[in-house]
Design an enzyme around this catalytic site. Structure first.
Site, short mmCIF file in Angstrom:
data_model
loop_
_atom_site.label_atom_id
_atom_site.label_comp_id
_atom_site.label_asym_id
_atom_site.label_seq_id
_atom_site.Cartn_x
_atom_site.Cartn_y
_atom_site.Cartn_z
N GLU A 47 4.40 -31.98 17.43
CA GLU A 47 5.00 -31.33 18.60
C GLU A 47 4.12 -30.22 19.20
O GLU A 47 4.63 -29.25 19.76
CB GLU A 47 6.39 -30.78 18.24
CG GLU A 47 7.36 -31.90 17.87
CD GLU A 47 8.71 -31.41 17.40
OE1 GLU A 47 8.86 -30.19 17.18
OE2 GLU A 47 9.62 -32.23 17.23
N GLU A 78 10.01 -39.44 15.81
CA GLU A 78 11.00 -38.55 15.22
C GLU A 78 12.24 -38.63 16.09
O GLU A 78 12.18 -38.47 17.30
CB GLU A 78 10.51 -37.11 15.13
CG GLU A 78 11.52 -36.17 14.46
CD GLU A 78 10.98 -34.76 14.30
OE1 GLU A 78 9.82 -34.60 13.88
OE2 GLU A 78 11.73 -33.80 14.61
#
Length: 956
Positions: free
Chosen positions: A175, A256
């Site tokens: 991320e 994810e």
């Protein structure tokens, strides 16, 4: 993150591992033995999640949501001298080995969240005399892509060299922004070794927007970059993908997803996401965060895994609905199988829902022997994920017709639509009949079974999931299936994997859940008289980690030869009770070993580690502290109590009560981790003149907190006794939380003889269960601090949510024959305890975890229309402040309004929204900021009751 489950108890540990990783094709008795333990449970038939892939963190010594995982190379020096010891840190190696033992075909995926500080360029730079504090996502790690690639490559090689583990995938940086040159350099490094040439790089590992969309654009313009990647991984895609991403020539993954509270609604979220990530977004892989909720209640995203095993001190664990929602895909397929395209075996149902068909790759004769179809019809009411928000759509039961078309090259399965189910319909999956072949297909079903808003098939729950329905026959190339709302189905050939699919065989009874043991001592660095075999309140060593401690920043490792030079005791003051009994001569310590601030993912501040219970309030915490010889004046260590369990996730600076000792003899009492670091709100301070940096060894720190008073002791003598008040810049003094150890900066310090004890109740002279009489019918319900330290537990940690009612456990009643009590409401709309068979008892209770509302049917006699519902809310006394909830009366009031029946955002109404149910602790909690409060049942004189809301209950 399953850090808690790596130690014993071995029987429950193996049961949980079997649930996660067993595959149904493995014959009974074929499961290999677990490493390093001869005590094994019996072999089990069947499977649970049967996972295809295990994704683990490549540790970086920094916070990654629920804790910090150790790097295999804390320093550049270690990187040049890697040994087996470097690849024994943390739980990930053990977990990957256990997964491979149960399923040798499982794929392994490693991804960094953070990096050790030496990987950032110019780490010796200073600004205004202070060491550079690298911000979260600092891209200086990309300034030397060769060095970064060598670090990740060494982790892949070490996995094979020291654990015989073959890594299949690696990601870039979780991320955070990607770097094309780094991907290319890492690809070349992997290609240069035949042992790693197969490893694929998953790009981005971030969300749609600036991260993943930019990578899609770059891949289209850079053939070398495109060739370096095995897939583009997107987090929480919401079953969407841009047209450009589908045309990029690189597979798309939901690398994810989920992270939703694992109740029935969380199971609905996962069932919908697995199917629709392919049908709506073309994604061929969905990875669930997280594997198992083996971390403390009170940490971020508690119970957001496939299942829970958060109490290693008892061995208690809970199978949750996401296990079976995953099993509908994983037990019937294998990695490498192929999705049939939308319109040719996959697609949408006519009345809401979706279906996908997967088949194994063709054999040499062009025949695909195994295939499976998964159908889901999850309603918008009951499948909302925590992110992104779910748009509204309609669902209805239907009888769907599926037509099979076979040719010489492949199986082509086409859904040809469905019809609304008639209320008087008796149609189910078709059985063998005239003109039909014998049944050749098996059907499995799992239903959420909500009462409100009603699923078309009610009842059931996790225990009834993954049920085998009657086998069906293909009639004239078709089958009919009756598809219920909030259910998922799998259809597969009867001979698929020898028909071994099914619920795993587990013991009927399991250990009961219990609060974290108090008193508690860690044998990993405790006195020699600790008895780990007979005392559940004693932690143990697992590798270089100690049981139950959860590092939040930095890395704390067990060291067996830590110095123990005596320190001169000249603190003065009154002796603490029992000081003469402190153990002597122990040389094992828990040592903070990270020497500089990592390149963080979540804005870490200083190293610290949590232990205990989020609801502890009045406790005594102590440890013997030694600072490393290189630590200079100003550097120090601390023990703490009432620490917020969010760690440093999203930049949180946990409030708490911190007792700090620095080299040179300075001590401080601090109200937050921020103030530990910068002294911005010091409550009290002093100095021990004779304690030089060279003699800061074996100093006993003890912190006792009781009510609004904190007492601190150095080496058994009083330093300060302080009544706490709100300091400038603080919302409130911490009222409850974990205990902690830590350091004021990234420096070396050791902690020995750690212990936590409950504080004696001054009025009773002994530990009390709350001081209140057992609650009786008529007792008001109010918001109370959620204590779990034996002083504050009565009435707030004893709720069950089952059968549509909120019931207070009978353990709080005078004897077991006393009938249970339930949450109820009178004509004045005030919430009270009532007999469960009373017409005032709330029924059809629905707690929507990620909206935070508790709704129920309006009891009779309140003038409301039949079938109307209302919500539990905090009484509005005109001065509502969700940080100050003590004794706030609970009322039954109109629910937050919603448009067109769409799910309501959590923030819509602060008086209603914020409720969660923690089944492990038995608490119904209102998360009003960090100062959580619980639904409590207390004697009337203990409640400050506010007038009821002057409103009319809803008519519908």
């Amino acid at each position: 993150p399953p850090r808690f489950f790596s130690p014993p108890p071995p029987q429950q540990r193996d049961e949980v591992l079997d649930v996660l990783f067993n595959v149904p094709s493995a014959p009974a008795g074929a499961r290999p033995e677990s490493a390093g333990d001869s005590t094994l449970s019996r072999p089990r038939r069947g499977a649970g999640a049967a996972l295809h892939m295990l994704k683990v963190e490549i540790g970086g010594d920094a916070q990654s949501t629920d804790g910090s995982e150790p790097s295999h190379a804390h320093t550049a020096t270690e990187m040049g001298q890697l040994t087996h010891a470097n690849f024994g840190r943390g739980y990930e190696w053990w977990l990957m080995r256990e997964a491979k033992r149960r399923n040798p075909a499982i794929k392994l995926y490693g991804l960094p969240w953070a990096f050790p500080g030496w990987l950032a360029s110019n780490t010796s730079d200073a600004t205004e005399g202070n060491d550079v504090a690298y911000p979260s996502g600092d891209q200086r790690v990309y300034a030397n892509p060769e060095r970064l690639a060598a670090y990740v490559y060494s982790w892949v090689v070490g996995a094979y060299k020291y654990h015989n583990l073959t890594i299949d995938y690696v990601g870039g940086w979780n991320e955070r922004m990607w770097n094309a040159q780094y991907y290319k350099v890492l690809r070349k490094a992997l290609d240069g070794n035949e042992l790693t040439r197969h490893v694929e790089i998953i790009g981005s590992d971030g969300s749609w927007g600036a991260t993943a969309n930019k990578l899609v654009g770059a891949v289209g313009a850079d053939a070398e970059l495109r060739g370096s990647l095995g897939a583009i991984g997107v987090h929480y895609p919401g079953a969407t993908s841009p047209t450009a991403a589908r045309a990029a020539g690189v597979p798309l993954w939901a690398s994810e997803d989920d992270s939703t509270f694992a109740d029935l609604e969380g199971g609905g979220c996962l069932a919908r996401a697995i199917n629709r990530n392919f049908v709506d977004a073309g994604m061929t892989c969905t990875i669930v965060w997280n594997l198992i909720g083996s971390y403390y209640s009170g940490f971020p995203f508690f119970s957001s895994g496939l299942m829970d095993a958060a109490q290693p001190w008892t061995g208690s664990y809970n199978l949750r609905s996401p296990i079976w929602m995953a099993a509908h895909t994983t037990q019937f397929t294998r990695p490498g199988w192929i999705y049939l395209p939308v319109g040719q075996g996959s697609g949408k149902l006519t009345h809401g829902g979706s279906y996908v068909t997967m088949r194994e790759p063709e054999s040499g004769d062009g025949v695909a022997a195994n295939w499976a179809m998964v159908i889901e019809k999850m309603s918008a009411y009951h499948s909302s994920c925590v992110r992104p928000s779910l748009g509204w759509y309609d669902t209805a039961p239907e009888v769907a017709t599926f037509k099979f078309v076979f040719d010489a090259d492949s199986l082509n399965m086409r859904g040809v639509g469905g019809a609304p189910r008639r209320e008087d319909s008796d149609e189910h999956a078709t059985d063998a009949s005239d003109g039909c072949a014998e049944p050749t297909l098996g059907v499995w079903r799992s239903c959420l079974g909500f009462d409100y808003p009603a699923s078309s098939k009610r009842g059931g729950g996790e225990r009834d999931m993954f049920e085998r329905l009657p086998d069906v026959a293909v009639c004239e190339g078709e089958i009919l299936l009756e598809i219920e709302t909030d259910c998922v189905y799998t259809v597969a050939p009867l001979d698929s994997f020898e028909g071994a699919q099914g619920r795993i065989d587990l013991p009927e009874t399991r250990p009961e859940a219990k609060p974290f043991p108090l008193p508690y001592t860690s044998v990993a660095f405790a006195s020699d008289d600790a008895d780990p075999e007979n005392d559940e309140g004693v932690g143990r060593i697992f590798g270089d980690q100690t049981q139950y401690f959860a590092d939040q920043a930095g890395t704390f490792e067990v060291r067996h030869d830590w110095h123990s030079a005596p320190a001169e005791d000249s603190a003065g003051g009154d002796p603490i009770p029992g000081a003469s009994n402190f153990p002597k001569g122990n040389r094992t310590a828990l040592v903070q070993v990270v020497p500089e601030r990592p390149v963080t993912w979540s804005g870490d501040l200083v190293p610290f580690s949590l232990v205990g219970d989020a609801m502890w309030q009045d406790v005594s915490v102590s440890a013997t502290v030694s600072l490393g010889g290189e630590v200079t004046r100003g550097g120090g260590a601390f023990v703490a109590a009432r620490v917020d369990g969010r760690g440093t996730f999203n930049g949180v600076r946990p409030v708490g009560i911190y007792f700090v000792l620095e080299a040179g003899g300075d001590w401080r009492l601090e109200p937050s981790l921020q103030s530990v670091h910068d002294r911005s709100a010091t409550v009290a301070s002093g100095v021990v003149p004779s304690l030089s940096p060279q003699h800061a060894h074996d100093v006993r720190l003890t912190l006792v907190v009781s009510g609004d008073t904190a007492s601190a002791y150095l080496s058994g003598r009083t330093s300060v006794r302080k009544v706490l008040t709100a300091q400038s810049g603080m919302n409130a003094i911490a009222t409850h939380g974990f205990c902690a150890i830590g350091t004021t900066d990234y420096l070396r310090a050791g902690f020995k003889d750690f212990a936590v004890r409950g504080v004696l109740d001054p009025s009773a002279g002994a530990l009390s269960a709350g001081g209140a009489a057992p609650p009786a019918a008529g007792t008001p319900l109010s918001a109370q601090p959620c204590g779990n330290d034996l002083l504050h537990a009565a009435g707030v940690l004893a709720w069950t949510l089952s059968g549509g009612r909120l019931t207070l456990r009978s353990t709080l009643a005078p004897d077991s024959s006393t009938p249970p009590l339930c949450a109820g409401v009178g004509s004045d709309r005030l919430m009270r305890l009532v007999p469960c068979d009373s017409p005032q008892a709330l029924d059809d209770v629905v707690l929507r975890a990620y909206e935070g509302t508790i709704s129920a049917s309006v009891p009779s006699g309140m003038g409301a229309a039949a079938g109307s519902r209302a919500c539990i809310a905090l009484a509005d006394n005109g001065e509502f402040d969700k940080r100050m909830l003590n004794d706030a009366q609970l009322v039954f009031a109109p629910c937050p309004s919603s448009a067109a029946g769409e799910p309501q955002p959590r923030e819509a109404n602060a008086k209603h929204n914020g409720w969660v149910y923690d089944y492990e602790a038995g608490s119904v909690r209102f998360n009003g900021g960090w100062q959580a409060h619980c639904m409590g049942a207390y004697a009337p004189m203990q409640c400050a009751c506010h007038p009821p809301l002057n409103r009319t209950l809803p008519a519908s």
